[in-house]
Scaffold this motif. Sequence first.
Motif, short mmCIF file in Angstrom:
data_model
loop_
_atom_site.label_atom_id
_atom_site.label_comp_id
_atom_site.label_asym_id
_atom_site.label_seq_id
_atom_site.Cartn_x
_atom_site.Cartn_y
_atom_site.Cartn_z
N GLY A 39 46.02 39.16 44.76
CA GLY A 39 46.19 37.91 44.03
C GLY A 39 46.93 38.07 42.72
O GLY A 39 47.83 37.28 42.40
N HIS A 89 50.73 36.50 41.88
CA HIS A 89 50.90 35.43 40.90
C HIS A 89 51.63 35.88 39.63
O HIS A 89 52.31 35.07 39.00
CB HIS A 89 49.54 34.84 40.54
CG HIS A 89 48.96 33.99 41.61
ND1 HIS A 89 49.46 32.76 41.95
CD2 HIS A 89 47.91 34.21 42.46
CE1 HIS A 89 48.76 32.24 42.95
NE2 HIS A 89 47.81 33.10 43.28
N SER A 137 45.16 33.30 46.69
CA SER A 137 44.36 32.58 45.69
C SER A 137 42.90 32.48 46.09
O SER A 137 42.02 33.01 45.41
CB SER A 137 44.94 31.17 45.47
OG SER A 137 46.26 31.24 44.96
#
Length: 209
Positions: A70, A74, A101
């Motif tokens: 994650g 991101h 996510s």
Amino acid sequence: MTVVFRALTAVCAVAGIVALQVWNHGDWGSFVYFTVQSAVIIAVVSAVAVFRPVPAWVRGAATLYSCITGIVYHTLLANPSSPFYQADSGAHTLHNLLLHSAVPILAAITWLVVERERVRWWYAAAWLCYPLAYLVFALVRGAFVHEYPYPFIDVNKLGGLGVTETSLGFTVAFFLLGLALIGLGVLLRRLLTRDRAGETAPAEDPASV
């Protein structure tokens, strides 16, 4: 509550993998990615933990790998300000939302809030065995097929020195992330224990004051 979070994590991980396979028309080549492999790990560990005890160090490792997925996605792959930004990352597709996510968030919540297991500090170093093994796998595979799953380990673009530098940086970052998971778990466990102790402590007799 623990069983619910473990089951939900497993279901989301499996759903993300299935959605990715549908998106890629059943191309099993997607399993070369750390994202998918870490999703398989957290799905298996979480599912097994629903029915029988799984050692805390195993669940901690699976949690770390999911969090790595994650965070890297991101901060680097879906971040326009990153040098490794991929404009076609498909950030809003179902499989990305689940794998990058939902699953990492559920895994972190389960580890930190629901379980708060006690593990050794040196586990943070032991947990790096899989990411390092994956790095070796990706580089060896890339030497034969001349393709690399992620831009930050692409020898064709960064060269050997560049990949070495990024790999060392990731290793340190992942080690610190592992320490953070352990440390936060310890902190939350102590806070919860203190709160429970305060709730169960006998109230003072006003007459004795």
